[in-house]
Structure formats: structure tokens, C-alpha cells
Write a protein that holds these residues in place. Sequence first.
Motif, short mmCIF file in Angstrom:
data_model
loop_
_atom_site.label_atom_id
_atom_site.label_comp_id
_atom_site.label_asym_id
_atom_site.label_seq_id
_atom_site.Cartn_x
_atom_site.Cartn_y
_atom_site.Cartn_z
N GLY A 115 41.89 -14.86 10.06
CA GLY A 115 40.69 -14.84 9.95
C GLY A 115 40.16 -16.07 9.40
O GLY A 115 40.36 -16.92 8.78
N ARG A 116 38.47 -16.22 9.59
CA ARG A 116 37.47 -17.23 8.72
C ARG A 116 36.73 -16.32 8.38
O ARG A 116 36.23 -15.05 9.11
N THR A 117 36.00 -17.44 7.94
CA THR A 117 34.18 -16.97 7.09
C THR A 117 34.00 -17.48 8.29
O THR A 117 33.47 -18.41 9.32
N VAL A 118 32.95 -16.94 8.09
CA VAL A 118 31.33 -17.02 9.29
C VAL A 118 30.29 -16.88 8.60
O VAL A 118 28.69 -16.61 8.42
N LEU A 119 29.16 -17.80 9.25
CA LEU A 119 28.62 -18.79 8.04
C LEU A 119 26.92 -18.86 9.66
O LEU A 119 26.05 -19.14 8.98
N ASP A 120 27.81 -18.69 11.04
CA ASP A 120 26.40 -18.94 11.53
C ASP A 120 25.11 -18.01 11.99
O ASP A 120 25.77 -16.54 11.58
N ASP A 121 24.37 -18.29 11.91
CA ASP A 121 23.08 -17.22 12.39
C ASP A 121 23.32 -16.34 13.64
O ASP A 121 23.15 -15.26 13.00
N GLY A 137 25.21 -14.10 15.99
CA GLY A 137 25.53 -12.41 15.80
C GLY A 137 25.63 -12.04 14.53
O GLY A 137 26.10 -11.01 13.61
N LEU A 138 24.83 -12.79 13.69
CA LEU A 138 23.88 -12.14 12.02
C LEU A 138 23.59 -10.91 11.96
O LEU A 138 24.45 -9.48 11.48
N GLU A 139 23.40 -10.12 12.63
CA GLU A 139 23.13 -8.58 13.36
C GLU A 139 23.74 -7.42 13.64
O GLU A 139 23.58 -6.76 12.91
N THR A 140 24.73 -7.92 14.08
CA THR A 140 25.93 -7.39 14.56
C THR A 140 26.98 -7.73 12.45
O THR A 140 27.66 -6.31 12.81
N ARG A 141 27.10 -8.50 12.16
CA ARG A 141 28.25 -8.78 10.97
C ARG A 141 27.56 -7.83 9.92
O ARG A 141 27.96 -7.44 8.98
N ILE A 142 26.20 -7.50 9.64
CA ILE A 142 25.87 -6.87 8.45
C ILE A 142 25.80 -6.18 8.29
O ILE A 142 26.63 -5.50 7.31
N PRO A 143 26.01 -4.86 9.19
CA PRO A 143 26.48 -3.47 9.03
C PRO A 143 28.08 -3.82 8.72
O PRO A 143 28.31 -2.84 8.25
N VAL A 144 28.67 -5.09 9.42
CA VAL A 144 29.74 -4.73 8.82
C VAL A 144 30.16 -5.21 7.81
O VAL A 144 31.55 -4.37 6.63
N LEU A 145 29.82 -6.15 7.07
CA LEU A 145 29.41 -6.00 5.90
C LEU A 145 29.49 -4.76 4.89
O LEU A 145 30.44 -5.57 3.78
N ALA A 146 28.39 -4.35 4.63
CA ALA A 146 28.09 -3.46 4.50
C ALA A 146 28.99 -1.93 4.40
O ALA A 146 29.54 -1.58 3.17
N ARG A 147 29.39 -1.99 5.74
CA ARG A 147 30.54 -0.98 5.62
C ARG A 147 32.17 -1.38 4.75
O ARG A 147 32.82 -0.36 3.51
N GLN A 148 32.45 -2.24 4.21
CA GLN A 148 33.21 -2.94 3.70
C GLN A 148 32.43 -3.37 1.67
O GLN A 148 34.02 -2.49 1.63
N ASP A 189 31.53 -11.15 -6.60
CA ASP A 189 30.89 -12.19 -6.32
C ASP A 189 30.68 -12.02 -4.14
O ASP A 189 31.47 -13.41 -3.68
N PHE A 190 30.77 -10.78 -3.61
CA PHE A 190 30.71 -10.25 -2.62
C PHE A 190 29.34 -11.04 -1.51
O PHE A 190 28.28 -11.37 -1.81
N HIS A 191 29.93 -12.25 -0.50
CA HIS A 191 28.77 -12.97 0.13
C HIS A 191 30.44 -13.34 1.27
O HIS A 191 30.99 -12.90 1.98
N PRO A 192 28.92 -13.05 2.47
CA PRO A 192 30.66 -14.30 3.72
C PRO A 192 30.83 -14.91 2.92
O PRO A 192 32.09 -15.22 4.24
N CYS A 216 24.71 -9.66 -2.16
CA CYS A 216 25.41 -10.58 -0.79
C CYS A 216 23.90 -10.36 -0.46
O CYS A 216 23.75 -11.96 0.30
N SER A 217 23.09 -9.76 -1.25
CA SER A 217 21.73 -9.67 -0.27
C SER A 217 20.88 -11.35 -0.51
O SER A 217 19.99 -12.13 0.96
N THR A 218 21.00 -11.43 -1.91
CA THR A 218 20.59 -13.53 -1.79
C THR A 218 21.52 -14.43 -1.14
O THR A 218 20.65 -15.34 -0.01
N ASN A 219 22.12 -13.69 -1.56
CA ASN A 219 23.44 -14.90 -0.08
C ASN A 219 22.72 -15.22 1.28
O ASN A 219 22.51 -16.29 2.03
N LEU A 220 22.77 -13.83 2.03
CA LEU A 220 22.32 -13.76 2.98
C LEU A 220 21.14 -14.30 3.02
O LEU A 220 20.13 -14.79 4.35
N ALA A 221 19.69 -14.66 2.21
CA ALA A 221 19.08 -14.61 2.00
C ALA A 221 18.38 -16.22 2.39
O ALA A 221 17.78 -16.92 2.85
N LEU A 222 20.28 -17.01 1.44
CA LEU A 222 19.98 -18.71 1.33
C LEU A 222 19.99 -19.15 2.71
O LEU A 222 19.91 -20.03 3.11
#
Length: 320
Positions: free
Chosen positions: A117-123, A125-136, A194-197, A235-241
Motif C-alpha cells: 500500500g501507499r499513503t494518499v495525500l491528494d484532495d 477521492g478524499l470524500e470516500t477515504r474519510i469514512p474509511v479512515l474513521a472506521r479504522q 499520531d493517526f493521520h493520512p 487526524c482532524s487537524t491534519n486533514l484541516a491542514l
Amino acid sequence: MTDHDEAGAVRPSTLAWVSRQLKAGERIVRTQALHGGITAEMRRLTIGTQHGDTRDLVLRSFVDPSFVEHAEDLLNRETDALTYLAGTRVPAPGPVAVDPTAAQCEYPSLLMTHLAGRTVLDDQGLETRIPVLARQLVAVHALRPAERPRTYEAWTTADAVVPPIGADAAAWAAAADVIRKPPPSYEGRFLHRDFHPGNVLFDVPSPSLAGPRITGVVDWVQTSWGPADLDVAHCSTNLALLHGPMWGLRFAEAYEEAGGVLAAAEDERLYWRLLDALAFASGVPWVARPWREAGRTELTTRAVEKRLDAYVTILMDALG
């Protein structure tokens, strides 16, 4: 012979230590620097087997003097966390060997398995990744280890907060006053801390196939025991930035939609959100650098500072 670029080179004693951890007939055939880390050097090591196949390991080494002095605790904590996680459904690397005091390596080091896998930091597809992050994250908080990790540490205090240049002084002063109060009572949870994308690996298929899937959660050196709100806040702060202030607010909603439980009172939620957000004020250059290395070149220090200011102001307006 080991193939590596200069940035991926592993120091001689550490290389010898890694070699001693390998199976009979195996050897290191390639080393590669992994970007995105802030506190440690990360290396991907390709191991050649006696059957002609390869497998990968990851090496974490603390080389910065400011972190070397804390390395023993950090590496032991991560090793303990990874050992525990191996028996759970949370995808994480497996520990292979650790030298937390640099008894055999040039620097304190941890050798672990490599995850796909890889980290994904692009804008995109974010809307579909956020629920996945939240469930994790909900799954992480559901864990109940027999031996709890240490209690969380706050990463700033009200008196240590220095607002970015041009920030809304009144909003920041009011925010600092919020975290000047004693922390709210909470129900303890197992925290990544330290959970963030940047610490989540995805398998992202083409749009025509199933949605994004998490293949791993990495960087467990800050594992702690504390309120779920604190992990959500980070995670919220990281997503905001990374993506804009409103996405920071969205993640908390997604966490609750996934079954997570946050503080009932808004003033308590605000405390934890600000305790995390204000801690970023002095560390924006550190945070923004790996994002730019990953391709988000528009995220200059100044651009991220503006987003941080906007996020703190929005938090005060929404929850204050």
C-alpha cells in the motif's frame, strides 16, 4: 552487493545488525529511503532469499539528537504495540528486531515487516477515504490490551502557544484559555496518538472498482491511553491542514457515523480539538515538509499556517 542510492544508505554497524536478523541464505540486495517521516530515518530494505525471491523489511532509526535521547522509550513502546497488534485485526507491521539503546547499531533502531500500500495525500477521492479512515480509528479504539500503554502526554500548554504571523489574535487567545483549564474527565481508550493520512497505507483501486481499502497503519511510537477525542482531534487537524479546515470538522462527524463515541459536551470536545490544533503552531515547518516531498508542493509553511489559523477560528466559532 547492496544496491542503494546515497539517501537510502544504511550505516555499517546497523547493516551488520540487520544482516544478523535474516534467515539463512538471505542477504540485503537493496536499500531505499522512505520519505514522509518527521522524527526518524526510514529505510526500505529488499532482502534476497536463497530461492531467488525477495521480501521487504522496514528500518526505523532515530538519528536526530533531540529524539535519540527519547528513542529507548519510543522504540520499546512501538515494539510492544506491534507485538500486541499482531494478534488483532488492525493491520500493522510486525516487529523483527529492536536495538533501542544503539548497543549494536550506530543509532537506536527498529526492524519491522513491510506492508503493501501507499499513503494518499491528494484532495481527489478524499470524500470516500474519510469514512474509511474513521472506521479504522474506531477499530483501534475498540482494542483492549491486557497491559495498557502509558497515559497520553499533551504536546503543548496554553502558555507555550505562539500564534502564526497574521493569525486572529483574539481567537487564539480565547483558544489558549480553553486549554488552560484542567482536562475534562474521559473514558480511556487505546490510542495510536499520531493517526493521520501520512501514517495510513491504502490500496486505492481504479474508480470503476471497489473503494479505497486500508492495508496498514504505521508509526506506533506514540501509542498511549487516553480519550478517543484526542486521536480524532489529531487526524482532524491534519486533514484541516492538508485539505482545508472544513475537512477537519467532517472527520469527527465520520467517526461518530462509524460508531465511535466522543465527549458528550461541546466544551469538552472543543478542549481536545484545541489541545491538538494549538500544538501545531510551532511545528508547521516540520509537518509541511514531508507533504511537499510527497507532491503537495503548494503546501508551503505559510499556506499551512493560514489553514491552521482558519481551523482554530472555525473551531472557536463552531464549538466555542
